[in-house]
Design a protein around this motif. Structure first.
Motif, PDB file in Angstrom:
ATOM      1  N   GLU A  92       5.456 -16.732 -12.443  1.00  7.60           N
ATOM      2  CA  GLU A  92       4.683 -17.919 -12.775  1.00  7.60           C
ATOM      3  C   GLU A  92       4.945 -18.639 -12.318  1.00  7.60           C
ATOM      4  N   GLY A  93       5.879 -19.685 -13.148  1.00  9.84           N
ATOM      5  CA  GLY A  93       6.671 -21.091 -13.005  1.00  9.84           C
ATOM      6  C   GLY A  93       6.949 -21.003 -11.849  1.00  9.84           C
ATOM      7  N   ASN A  94       8.239 -20.151 -10.998  1.00 16.78           N
ATOM      8  CA  ASN A  94       9.127 -20.785 -10.502  1.00 16.78           C
ATOM      9  C   ASN A  94       8.862 -20.293  -8.727  1.00 16.78           C
ATOM     10  N   LEU A  95       8.095 -19.257  -9.249  1.00 18.35           N
ATOM     11  CA  LEU A  95       8.027 -18.547  -7.265  1.00 18.35           C
ATOM     12  C   LEU A  95       6.716 -19.069  -6.583  1.00 18.35           C
ATOM     13  N   ASP A  96       6.890 -19.410  -4.436  1.00 19.20           N
ATOM     14  CA  ASP A  96       5.785 -20.195  -4.333  1.00 19.20           C
ATOM     15  C   ASP A  96       4.922 -19.235  -4.597  1.00 19.20           C
ATOM     16  N   GLY A  97       3.304 -19.739  -4.061  1.00 18.94           N
ATOM     17  CA  GLY A  97       2.065 -18.943  -3.865  1.00 18.94           C
ATOM     18  C   GLY A  97       2.650 -17.691  -2.532  1.00 18.94           C
ATOM     19  N   TYR A  98       2.883 -17.761  -1.510  1.00 22.98           N
ATOM     20  CA  TYR A  98       3.641 -16.498  -0.927  1.00 22.98           C
ATOM     21  C   TYR A  98       3.647 -15.265  -1.487  1.00 22.98           C
ATOM     22  N   LYS A  99       4.963 -15.990  -2.574  1.00 23.52           N
ATOM     23  CA  LYS A  99       5.672 -14.685  -3.214  1.00 23.52           C
ATOM     24  C   LYS A  99       4.930 -14.550  -4.474  1.00 23.52           C
ATOM     25  N   ILE A 100       4.738 -15.266  -5.174  1.00 21.91           N
ATOM     26  CA  ILE A 100       3.673 -14.359  -5.981  1.00 21.91           C
ATOM     27  C   ILE A 100       2.433 -13.112  -5.326  1.00 21.91           C
ATOM     28  N   GLN A 101       1.925 -13.667  -4.091  1.00 19.51           N
ATOM     29  CA  GLN A 101       0.618 -12.934  -3.415  1.00 19.51           C
ATOM     30  C   GLN A 101       1.561 -11.388  -3.242  1.00 19.51           C
ATOM     31  N   VAL A 102       2.348 -11.598  -2.423  1.00 24.94           N
ATOM     32  CA  VAL A 102       3.332 -10.566  -2.244  1.00 24.94           C
ATOM     33  C   VAL A 102       3.840  -9.418  -3.520  1.00 24.94           C
ATOM     34  N   LEU A 103       4.266 -10.195  -4.895  1.00 23.04           N
ATOM     35  CA  LEU A 103       4.266  -9.154  -5.900  1.00 23.04           C
ATOM     36  C   LEU A 103       2.834  -8.794  -6.747  1.00 23.04           C
ATOM     37  N   ASN A 104       2.207  -9.203  -6.226  1.00 24.51           N
ATOM     38  CA  ASN A 104       0.510  -8.464  -6.756  1.00 24.51           C
ATOM     39  C   ASN A 104       0.776  -8.032  -5.688  1.00 24.51           C
ATOM     40  N   LEU A 105       0.242  -8.091  -4.053  1.00 22.42           N
ATOM     41  CA  LEU A 105       0.372  -6.952  -3.625  1.00 22.42           C
ATOM     42  C   LEU A 105       0.714  -5.358  -3.534  1.00 22.42           C
ATOM     43  N   ILE A 106       2.632  -5.744  -4.089  1.00 22.14           N
ATOM     44  CA  ILE A 106       3.498  -4.685  -4.719  1.00 22.14           C
ATOM     45  C   ILE A 106       2.349  -3.992  -5.549  1.00 22.14           C
ATOM     46  N   ALA A 107       1.831  -4.507  -6.792  1.00 19.15           N
ATOM     47  CA  ALA A 107       1.574  -4.382  -7.880  1.00 19.15           C
ATOM     48  C   ALA A 107       0.290  -3.388  -7.800  1.00 19.15           C
ATOM     49  N   VAL A 108      -0.588  -3.501  -6.759  1.00 16.22           N
ATOM     50  CA  VAL A 108      -2.062  -3.383  -6.565  1.00 16.22           C
ATOM     51  C   VAL A 108      -1.240  -2.005  -5.504  1.00 16.22           C
ATOM     52  N   ASN A 109      -0.436  -2.398  -4.484  1.00 14.29           N
ATOM     53  CA  ASN A 109      -0.525  -0.479  -3.494  1.00 14.29           C
ATOM     54  C   ASN A 109       0.675   0.318  -4.483  1.00 14.29           C
ATOM     55  N   ALA A 110       0.859  -0.176  -5.414  1.00 11.31           N
ATOM     56  CA  ALA A 110       1.666   0.821  -6.494  1.00 11.31           C
ATOM     57  C   ALA A 110       0.449   1.584  -7.049  1.00 11.31           C
ATOM     58  N   ILE A 111      -0.121   1.091  -7.540  1.00 12.56           N
ATOM     59  CA  ILE A 111      -1.713   1.772  -7.970  1.00 12.56           C
ATOM     60  C   ILE A 111      -2.618   2.470  -7.563  1.00 12.56           C
ATOM     61  N   LEU A 112      -2.539   1.864  -5.901  1.00 13.15           N
ATOM     62  CA  LEU A 112      -3.485   2.942  -4.884  1.00 13.15           C
ATOM     63  C   LEU A 112      -2.458   3.906  -4.994  1.00 13.15           C
ATOM     64  N   ALA A 113      -0.761   3.911  -4.718  1.00 14.70           N
ATOM     65  CA  ALA A 113      -0.281   4.515  -3.791  1.00 14.70           C
ATOM     66  C   ALA A 113      -0.113   6.083  -5.331  1.00 14.70           C
ATOM     67  N   LEU A 114      -0.178   5.855  -6.384  1.00 10.81           N
ATOM     68  CA  LEU A 114      -0.025   7.005  -7.286  1.00 10.81           C
ATOM     69  C   LEU A 114      -1.118   7.603  -7.293  1.00 10.81           C
ATOM     70  N   SER A 115      -2.092   6.703  -7.427  1.00 10.30           N
ATOM     71  CA  SER A 115      -3.243   7.485  -7.246  1.00 10.30           C
ATOM     72  C   SER A 115      -3.893   8.968  -6.207  1.00 10.30           C
ATOM     73  N   LEU A 116      -2.926   8.598  -4.929  1.00  6.32           N
ATOM     74  CA  LEU A 116      -2.922   9.336  -3.568  1.00  6.32           C
ATOM     75  C   LEU A 116      -2.178  10.044  -3.958  1.00  6.32           C
ATOM     76  N   ASN A 117      -0.925   9.741  -4.624  1.00  8.43           N
ATOM     77  CA  ASN A 117       0.111  10.918  -5.462  1.00  8.43           C
ATOM     78  C   ASN A 117      -0.667  11.686  -5.985  1.00  8.43           C
ATOM     79  N   LEU A 118      -1.090  11.155  -6.961  1.00  6.41           N
ATOM     80  CA  LEU A 118      -2.190  12.323  -7.780  1.00  6.41           C
ATOM     81  C   LEU A 118      -2.553  13.531  -6.829  1.00  6.41           C
TER      82      LEU A 118
END
Lengths: 297, 348
Positions: free
Chosen positions: B26-52
């Motif tokens: 949060e303190g050191n990365l630029d907005g784009y990289k943070i957005q990618v990290l956010n997307l990874i988390a959201v995609n992981a939630i979605l992938a886990l639910s489809l995997n279930l």
């Protein structure tokens, strides 16, 4: 609604229904043989429309020749899809082939955006096809008569192939039992390729007529007609050619007539097919004319 | 120290490490990289639910975009201020109770998940009687119906215009917090006896029925839970991208999630996590091919659409040559990690 208006709507419905029916035949034939939803079928329909567009504008072919060339090339595309993406998965779980089919569908769509660009284009329409004819107050396009006629001819031809020729006999045999058919000395892979070829040719013919009737073509044009035609095939009874045509006609009628009688529903038009699918799957999963496909234990 | 306490300590350490990483990011990365990290988390939630739904229970569902849409719309309507809602709904004003309600973000996300779960339950009861590819098409059909309805219910969804200016509450803490919650819940579920039943249904439904299992009940529950987390993922996604409209929830979205789940490995939780990192980064990285490339004095124009061409080609290649994905059905575990180092030990 006046009787004239009703007849005009009826012609529209039959035209749309014929186009759905032609696509549905390809789905039903492939599903009958391989138990695979050929997701890329809608894309072959789209390619048919693009091929005739380029045959006319780039190669300057006369209209009829362009149509034949487009159908032939699309047919080869259908066979290529089977060879590359489905054939290696014949022994894999059925869903693997389905995922592969979805992948192919996306691949062709996006490749078309890259190659053809995403801009919608208009296919050249010969004037005599689209000159409105007034018959006793009923205004129809010659297309609205020609499309169902061409469809009828194609379906009759197909029925002749399937029920009166040796390859047709092999097709029907494969859909009953692929292993036994192979033991009888039938070259199964060749027959499967033939099935894909015929199905794709019909889809391309439908795509070409679609481009004449609704003259804008774009890379995503195959998505919804493809899905809806699959639903038509399920509705008619998957595996049955008659069923596919009847299902397509019925879907065309529902889409046009529901909107004609209840204009407020027009926003929901794309949902009708899916509602129909869910109803038929719950009431009669084998469709109107389908045979029961037994679960293999 | 026995392996149980060791694993607990290691899990806590991993959590602390994740926390420290987010704090640092949060303190050191630029907005784009943070957005990618956010997307990874959201995609992981979605992938886990489809995997279930698909990986663990074997129900081939293509309805994820529909559940996400429900979650995203519910959450967006609940977190917008009444003043914003009055300005935004141009075609028709938002109907009464919704136009004045405003809830905290957590409540809104949970509500999105619950509504998606409710819908999942309603859908599951009729369509789960179907199997295999028919189920796929029926769920795809439902997702499309949801999209058509969203386009037409102007007085709730603002129709085709969509909703803009959704408050960007979904920061790294929220997204990874929800991811951990999802992960915890699904790991417990899959590891339990309930999870064993799901796997039995996946491997052979007829055999499971013969063992006296009410397979329909278990399938409905798994589908509903999957729909809940898909709704949560959709809600977070809406807040993350700040603009939603019905077009966003087309089949492509489901395709991306399916791709992550398949690439990671069906039936592997670790696989879904790895898959979401790999695919999200790959999708972002592939943007290069759509941008103009300058080499010296030459400029190669970008090719729009090329990204998805490569992406779909990747899916075909995975299915053709490595259909078990990155992880297959294996899972990461501390025990295995340590078992590898302690030669001759019992691996526990």
């Amino acid at each position: 609604m006046s009787i004239n208006m009703f007849i005009q709507h009826l012609f529209n419905a039959i035209t749309l229904g014929s186009l759905y029916g032609l696509i549905a035949i390809g789905y039903t034939m492939v599903y009958g043989i391989l138990r695979l939803i050929n997701f890329a079928h809608g894309e072959v329909f789209m390619l048919g429309a693009y091929f005739i567009f380029f045959a006319i504008t780039l190669l300057k072919l006369p209209w009829g020749l362009a149509a034949v060339a487009a159908v032939a090339v699309s047919s080869l595309c259908g066979i290529a899809v089977d060879r590359i993406a489905y054939k290696p998965l014949r022994d894999a779980p059925r869903i693997s082939a389905l995922i592969s089919a979805i992948g192919v569908s996306f691949f062709i769509q996006n490749l078309s955006i890259v190659v053809f660009t995403g801009l919608p284009r208009a296919v050249h329409r010969p004037d005599w096809l689209v000159k409105v004819v007034n018959m006793g107050g009923i205004r129809i396009l010659p297309l609205a008569v020609i499309v169902p006629l061409v469809t009828l001819l194609l379906v009759l031809g197909l029925l002749w192939v399937v029920y009166r020729t040796k390859p047709g006999l092999a097709m029907r045999a494969i859909s009953k039992d692929i292993e036994t058919t192979r033991l009888m000395g039938v070259s199964v892979n060749r027959i499967i390729a033939l099935t894909f070829g015929i199905g794709s040719a019909l889809a391309a013919a439908s795509g070409i007529m679609w481009a004449l009737r609704y003259p804008q073509i774009h890379p995503f044009m195959g998505l919804f007609p493809g899905l809806k035609a699959f639903i038509a095939a399920v509705f008619g009874g998957i595996g049955s050619i008659h069923g596919a045509v009847v299902g397509g006609m019925f879907l065309g009628l529902v889409e046009i007539m529901a909107v004609a009688f209840f204009p407020t529903l027009s926003g929901y038009r794309d949902a009708f097919a899916f509602v129909l699918l869910i109803i038929i799957l719950l009431m009669k999963p084998t469709g109107l004319m389908g045979e029961k496909l037994e679960d293999k234990i | 120290m026995n392996s149980r306490t060791r694993n607990t300590v290691l899990n806590c350490l991993a959590l602390a490490l994740l926390g420290a990483f987010i704090w640092w990011a949060e303190g050191n990365l630029d907005g784009y990289k943070i957005q990618v990290l956010n997307l990874i988390a959201v995609n992981a939630i979605l992938a886990l639910s489809l995997n279930l739904i698909y990986g663990f229970t074997g129900m081939f569902s293509l309805g994820h975009a529909g559940f996400m849409a429900i979650g995203a719309y519910t959450c967006a309507i609940l977190i917008l201020t009444p003043a914003q809602k009055e300005i935004m709904w141009i075609l028709e004003p938002l109907i009464w109770p919704l136009s004045v309600i405003q809830t905290p973000f957590f409540v809104a996300v949970a509500a999105g998940g619950l509504l998606a779960a409710l819908l999942g339950l309603l859908i599951a009861i009729p369509v789960l009687r179907l199997g295999g590819d028919y189920l796929g098409i029926a769920t795809l059909g439902f997702a499309e119906i949801i999209r058509v309805v969203l386009t037409n219910l102007d007085f709730i969804t603002n129709g085709a215009l969509g909703i803009k200016g959704i408050p960007a509450y979904a920061n790294l803490w929220w997204n990874y917090g929800w991811l951990l919650l999802t992960l915890f819940f699904i790991i417990r579920l899959v590891g339990s006896n309930f999870g064993n039943v799901l796997k039995a249904i996946r491997d052979d439904e007829i055999a499971a029925k013969n063992m006296g299992i009410n397979t329909f009940f278990f399938k409905v529950v798994a589908f509903t839970v999957g729909a809940f987390f898909a709704g949560v993922g959709g809600a977070l996604m809406g807040s993350l991208v700040s603009t939603i409209d019905p077009k966003m929830f087309a089949f492509t979205l489901t395709f991306n999630i399916l791709m992550i789940t398949v690439a990671g490995g069906l039936g592997s939780i670790t696989g879904s996590l790895i898959g979401s990192v790999v695919i999200t980064v790959l999708l972002e990285w592939l943007r290069i091919v759509e941008n103009p490339l300058v080499i010296g004095s030459f400029e190669i124009p970008g090719i729009p659409g090329m990204r998805m061409v490569i992406f779909s080609l990747a899916l075909i290649l995975i299915i053709l040559f490595r259909s078990e994905g990155i992880m297959g059905m294996r899972e990461f575990s501390w025990n295995r990690l340590f078992g590898r180092f302690s030669r001759g030990g019992d691996g526990a």
